[in-house]
Design a protein around this motif. Structure first.
Motif, PDB file in Angstrom:
ATOM      1  N   VAL A   6       5.711  62.765 117.433  1.00 60.49           N
ATOM      2  CA  VAL A   6       5.164  62.782 116.081  1.00 60.49           C
ATOM      3  C   VAL A   6       6.292  62.424 115.119  1.00 60.49           C
ATOM      4  O   VAL A   6       7.341  63.069 115.110  1.00 60.49           O
ATOM      5  N   ILE A   7       6.050  61.383 114.309  1.00 61.02           N
ATOM      6  CA  ILE A   7       7.062  60.928 113.362  1.00 61.02           C
ATOM      7  C   ILE A   7       6.518  61.067 111.949  1.00 61.02           C
ATOM      8  O   ILE A   7       5.601  60.345 111.556  1.00 61.02           O
ATOM      9  N   PRO A   8       7.054  61.997 111.161  1.00 57.08           N
ATOM     10  CA  PRO A   8       6.657  62.108 109.761  1.00 57.08           C
ATOM     11  C   PRO A   8       7.325  61.004 108.947  1.00 57.08           C
ATOM     12  O   PRO A   8       8.504  60.710 109.151  1.00 57.08           O
ATOM     13  N   THR A   9       6.570  60.373 108.050  1.00 58.79           N
ATOM     14  CA  THR A   9       7.171  59.310 107.233  1.00 58.79           C
ATOM     15  C   THR A   9       6.756  59.423 105.776  1.00 58.79           C
ATOM     16  O   THR A   9       5.647  59.817 105.448  1.00 58.79           O
ATOM     17  N   TYR A  10       7.703  59.025 104.952  1.00 55.92           N
ATOM     18  CA  TYR A  10       7.468  58.809 103.524  1.00 55.92           C
ATOM     19  C   TYR A  10       8.568  57.861 103.063  1.00 55.92           C
ATOM     20  O   TYR A  10       9.751  58.206 103.114  1.00 55.92           O
ATOM     21  N   ASN A  11       8.168  56.675 102.695  1.00 54.21           N
ATOM     22  CA  ASN A  11       9.111  55.626 102.286  1.00 54.21           C
ATOM     23  C   ASN A  11      10.118  55.286 103.393  1.00 54.21           C
ATOM     24  O   ASN A  11      11.320  55.325 103.186  1.00 54.21           O
ATOM     25  N   GLU A  12       9.615  54.936 104.544  1.00 50.81           N
ATOM     26  CA  GLU A  12      10.464  54.590 105.681  1.00 50.81           C
ATOM     27  C   GLU A  12      10.302  53.131 106.101  1.00 50.81           C
ATOM     28  O   GLU A  12      10.564  52.782 107.251  1.00 50.81           O
ATOM     29  N   SER A  13       9.883  52.268 105.197  1.00 52.74           N
ATOM     30  CA  SER A  13       9.652  50.869 105.564  1.00 52.74           C
ATOM     31  C   SER A  13      10.920  50.187 106.077  1.00 52.74           C
ATOM     32  O   SER A  13      10.846  49.273 106.903  1.00 52.74           O
ATOM     33  N   GLN A  14      12.071  50.628 105.641  1.00 49.85           N
ATOM     34  CA  GLN A  14      13.337  50.038 106.075  1.00 49.85           C
ATOM     35  C   GLN A  14      13.704  50.434 107.512  1.00 49.85           C
ATOM     36  O   GLN A  14      14.493  49.740 108.157  1.00 49.85           O
ATOM     37  N   ASN A  15      13.139  51.543 107.990  1.00 51.91           N
ATOM     38  CA  ASN A  15      13.570  52.108 109.274  1.00 51.91           C
ATOM     39  C   ASN A  15      12.513  52.168 110.358  1.00 51.91           C
ATOM     40  O   ASN A  15      12.846  52.240 111.536  1.00 51.91           O
ATOM     41  N   ILE A  16      11.247  52.184 109.990  1.00 51.43           N
ATOM     42  CA  ILE A  16      10.202  52.563 110.940  1.00 51.43           C
ATOM     43  C   ILE A  16      10.060  51.583 112.104  1.00 51.43           C
ATOM     44  O   ILE A  16       9.880  51.996 113.246  1.00 51.43           O
ATOM     45  N   ASP A  40       2.570  60.004 104.668  1.00 50.24           N
ATOM     46  CA  ASP A  40       2.063  60.696 103.479  1.00 50.24           C
ATOM     47  C   ASP A  40       1.941  59.749 102.286  1.00 50.24           C
ATOM     48  O   ASP A  40       2.543  59.950 101.243  1.00 50.24           O
ATOM     49  N   ASN A  41       1.159  58.702 102.469  1.00 50.05           N
ATOM     50  CA  ASN A  41       0.843  57.760 101.386  1.00 50.05           C
ATOM     51  C   ASN A  41       2.111  57.127 100.796  1.00 50.05           C
ATOM     52  O   ASN A  41       2.295  57.079  99.580  1.00 50.05           O
ATOM     53  N   SER A  42       2.954  56.617 101.678  1.00 47.00           N
ATOM     54  CA  SER A  42       4.199  55.975 101.231  1.00 47.00           C
ATOM     55  C   SER A  42       3.904  54.787 100.325  1.00 47.00           C
ATOM     56  O   SER A  42       3.140  53.899 100.704  1.00 47.00           O
ATOM     57  N   ASN A  63      -0.015  55.086 117.177  1.00 48.38           N
ATOM     58  CA  ASN A  63      -1.136  55.484 116.322  1.00 48.38           C
ATOM     59  C   ASN A  63      -0.605  55.883 114.956  1.00 48.38           C
ATOM     60  O   ASN A  63       0.554  56.267 114.808  1.00 48.38           O
ATOM     61  N   LEU A  64      -1.494  55.799 113.991  1.00 45.29           N
ATOM     62  CA  LEU A  64      -1.143  56.134 112.619  1.00 45.29           C
ATOM     63  C   LEU A  64      -2.144  57.139 112.071  1.00 45.29           C
ATOM     64  O   LEU A  64      -3.353  56.961 112.177  1.00 45.29           O
ATOM     65  N   LEU A  65      -1.606  58.200 111.498  1.00 47.99           N
ATOM     66  CA  LEU A  65      -2.417  59.165 110.761  1.00 47.99           C
ATOM     67  C   LEU A  65      -1.956  59.075 109.315  1.00 47.99           C
ATOM     68  O   LEU A  65      -0.828  59.434 108.993  1.00 47.99           O
ATOM     69  N   TRP A  66      -2.801  58.515 108.482  1.00 42.09           N
ATOM     70  CA  TRP A  66      -2.467  58.316 107.083  1.00 42.09           C
ATOM     71  C   TRP A  66      -3.042  59.472 106.275  1.00 42.09           C
ATOM     72  O   TRP A  66      -4.226  59.811 106.413  1.00 42.09           O
ATOM     73  N   ARG A  67      -2.197  60.089 105.462  1.00 44.56           N
ATOM     74  CA  ARG A  67      -2.648  61.192 104.608  1.00 44.56           C
ATOM     75  C   ARG A  67      -2.561  60.724 103.161  1.00 44.56           C
ATOM     76  O   ARG A  67      -1.666  59.966 102.795  1.00 44.56           O
ATOM     77  N   ASP A  68      -3.480  61.167 102.345  1.00 49.13           N
ATOM     78  CA  ASP A  68      -3.646  60.622 100.996  1.00 49.13           C
ATOM     79  C   ASP A  68      -2.614  61.089  99.969  1.00 49.13           C
ATOM     80  O   ASP A  68      -2.587  60.590  98.853  1.00 49.13           O
ATOM     81  N   ARG A  69      -1.758  62.019 100.354  1.00 54.00           N
ATOM     82  CA  ARG A  69      -0.730  62.477  99.416  1.00 54.00           C
ATOM     83  C   ARG A  69       0.406  63.125 100.195  1.00 54.00           C
ATOM     84  O   ARG A  69       0.266  63.469 101.365  1.00 54.00           O
ATOM     85  N   LYS A  70       1.519  63.293  99.526  1.00 52.83           N
ATOM     86  CA  LYS A  70       2.684  63.921 100.142  1.00 52.83           C
ATOM     87  C   LYS A  70       2.442  65.415 100.261  1.00 52.83           C
ATOM     88  O   LYS A  70       2.027  66.067  99.303  1.00 52.83           O
ATOM     89  N   ARG A  71       2.716  65.943 101.455  1.00 52.25           N
ATOM     90  CA  ARG A  71       2.512  67.361 101.728  1.00 52.25           C
ATOM     91  C   ARG A  71       3.761  67.930 102.392  1.00 52.25           C
ATOM     92  O   ARG A  71       4.720  67.235 102.641  1.00 52.25           O
ATOM     93  N   TRP A  72       3.693  69.185 102.739  1.00 56.66           N
ATOM     94  CA  TRP A  72       4.811  69.859 103.389  1.00 56.66           C
ATOM     95  C   TRP A  72       5.042  69.291 104.774  1.00 56.66           C
ATOM     96  O   TRP A  72       4.122  68.933 105.497  1.00 56.66           O
ATOM     97  N   LEU A  73       6.310  69.235 105.170  1.00 61.34           N
ATOM     98  CA  LEU A  73       6.682  68.695 106.475  1.00 61.34           C
ATOM     99  C   LEU A  73       6.012  69.447 107.622  1.00 61.34           C
ATOM    100  O   LEU A  73       5.570  68.841 108.601  1.00 61.34           O
ATOM    101  N   SER A  74       5.909  70.748 107.506  1.00 60.90           N
ATOM    102  CA  SER A  74       5.299  71.530 108.587  1.00 60.90           C
ATOM    103  C   SER A  74       3.869  71.100 108.865  1.00 60.90           C
ATOM    104  O   SER A  74       3.413  71.117 110.015  1.00 60.90           O
ATOM    105  N   THR A  75       3.151  70.669 107.841  1.00 67.35           N
ATOM    106  CA  THR A  75       1.761  70.248 108.051  1.00 67.35           C
ATOM    107  C   THR A  75       1.664  68.920 108.796  1.00 67.35           C
ATOM    108  O   THR A  75       0.644  68.627 109.394  1.00 67.35           O
ATOM    109  N   VAL A  76       2.730  68.126 108.766  1.00 65.96           N
ATOM    110  CA  VAL A  76       2.749  66.893 109.563  1.00 65.96           C
ATOM    111  C   VAL A  76       2.577  67.236 111.031  1.00 65.96           C
ATOM    112  O   VAL A  76       1.769  66.636 111.737  1.00 65.96           O
TER     113      VAL A  76
END
Length: 85
Positions: A6-16, A40-42, A63-76
């Motif tokens: 499981v990889i949490p992402t937010y603004n990781e286009s440079q690295n993913i 989280d909706n990067s 696979n991708l799980l897209w969430r509509d807003r930024k949330r806490w890391l634990s919920t990822v």
């Protein structure tokens, strides 16, 4: 053994892309490795990059799980583990 990464992402286009390719290369001989990117909706199009990679390169592993807003890391991880079950 089945493995889910499981990889949490937010603004990781440079690295993913590099990260996903590295994981797939490392585990290329394992049929039971799956990668779930939880985005989280990067605003930098991270999810689009992952979607394109899923369609063209890794349709059975990625696979991708897209969430509509930024949330806490634990919920990822909670969402990721619930996704797989």
């Amino acid at each position: 053994m089945k493995i889910l990464i499981v990889i949490p992402t937010y603004n990781e286009s440079q690295n993913i892309e590099k990260l996903i390719r590295s994981i797939c290369k490392t585990y290329r001989d394992s049929l039971d490795i799956h990668i779930l990117v939880v985005d989280d909706n990067s605003p930098d199009s991270t999810a689009k990059i992952v979607s394109k990679m899923k369609e063209t390169i890794y349709p059975h592993r990625l696979n991708l799980l897209w969430r509509d807003r930024k949330r806490w890391l634990s919920t990822v991880y909670i969402d990721g583990f619930m996704w797989r079950t």
